[in-house]
Enzyme design. Sequence first.
Site, PDB file in Angstrom:
ATOM      1  N   ASP A   1       0.730  -1.154  -0.041  1.00 52.40           N
ATOM      2  CA  ASP A   1      -0.020  -0.021  -0.021  1.00 52.40           C
ATOM      3  C   ASP A   1       0.898   1.435  -0.109  1.00 52.40           C
ATOM      4  O   ASP A   1       0.370   2.402  -0.584  1.00 52.40           O
ATOM      5  CB  ASP A   1      -0.957   0.102   1.048  1.00 52.40           C
ATOM      6  CG  ASP A   1      -2.017  -0.963   0.763  1.00 52.40           C
ATOM      7  OD1 ASP A   1      -2.092  -1.540   0.048  1.00 52.40           O
ATOM      8  OD2 ASP A   1      -2.896  -0.988   1.942  1.00 52.40           O
TER       9      ASP A   1
ATOM     10  N   ASN B   1      -4.742   9.672   1.197  1.00 54.55           N
ATOM     11  CA  ASN B   1      -5.107   9.280   2.032  1.00 54.55           C
ATOM     12  C   ASN B   1      -5.267  10.120   3.435  1.00 54.55           C
ATOM     13  O   ASN B   1      -6.312  10.301   3.732  1.00 54.55           O
ATOM     14  CB  ASN B   1      -4.058   7.928   2.707  1.00 54.55           C
ATOM     15  CG  ASN B   1      -2.700   8.479   2.960  1.00 54.55           C
ATOM     16  OD1 ASN B   1      -2.108   9.427   2.453  1.00 54.55           O
ATOM     17  ND2 ASN B   1      -1.941   7.711   3.741  1.00 54.55           N
ATOM     18  N   GLU B   2      -4.195  10.799   3.387  1.00 56.62           N
ATOM     19  CA  GLU B   2      -4.334  11.964   4.707  1.00 56.62           C
ATOM     20  C   GLU B   2      -3.213  12.813   4.328  1.00 56.62           C
ATOM     21  O   GLU B   2      -2.058  12.679   3.870  1.00 56.62           O
ATOM     22  CB  GLU B   2      -4.183  11.249   6.077  1.00 56.62           C
ATOM     23  CG  GLU B   2      -2.722  10.956   6.221  1.00 56.62           C
ATOM     24  CD  GLU B   2      -2.601   9.629   7.007  1.00 56.62           C
ATOM     25  OE1 GLU B   2      -3.830   9.103   7.376  1.00 56.62           O
ATOM     26  OE2 GLU B   2      -1.424   9.374   7.614  1.00 56.62           O
TER      27      GLU B   2
ATOM     28  N   ASP C   1      -2.562  21.679  18.327  1.00 53.87           N
ATOM     29  CA  ASP C   1      -1.046  21.478  18.091  1.00 53.87           C
ATOM     30  C   ASP C   1      -1.235  20.792  16.706  1.00 53.87           C
ATOM     31  O   ASP C   1       0.233  20.549  16.588  1.00 53.87           O
ATOM     32  CB  ASP C   1      -0.589  21.021  19.242  1.00 53.87           C
ATOM     33  CG  ASP C   1      -1.109  19.650  19.620  1.00 53.87           C
ATOM     34  OD1 ASP C   1      -1.927  19.049  18.869  1.00 53.87           O
ATOM     35  OD2 ASP C   1      -0.542  18.821  20.319  1.00 53.87           O
TER      36      ASP C   1
END
Length: 176
Positions: A62, A136-137, A166
């Site tokens: 992946d 994905n992110e 933060d």
Amino acid sequence: MSTSTAQRVMILADGTREPIREAVEKFRPIVEKHLEVVAVSLDFCEDLSSCDADLAIVMGGDGSILRAAHQMAHRQLPVIGVNLGNLGFLAGLRPNELETMLPEVASRRYRVIEHLMFECNVTRDGKSNEPLLGLNEVTVLAGPPFSMIDIELYVDGDLATTYSCDGLIISTPVGS
């Protein structure tokens, strides 16, 4: 096989890993029986924007598919993920299944599953970074000394909300 009508494919993999490089060498002749290989990139750094391919075969896990999506940038192609790694959520095809599946691909009998991607641009003190494409992110962190920051989240150019935090992780369904 007539190459004028053959599906054109690029093979992408992490050539720094010996077993992956060996797998590419082993499977390339098998792929070439059914598809026209127009490019092989073993570093995930090559600019593929001018590569005239119909799809990509990514060999690895992946993580390799995520790097390939980054490498293809705004010119995303359908990907056949051959799982040579540990995770197979995105790279679901086992190596022993590749040869039996290639005639279907050559005949254009396959289904493309589209995944949501996003572009992230961080602006700080009036300066923007290069937009980043994410499958994905994306994570935005305050960084040392890890103090609170205000993050304004814009979606399609409109302010969605402001976070005091933060750090912030924004994820697609693939990343979640």
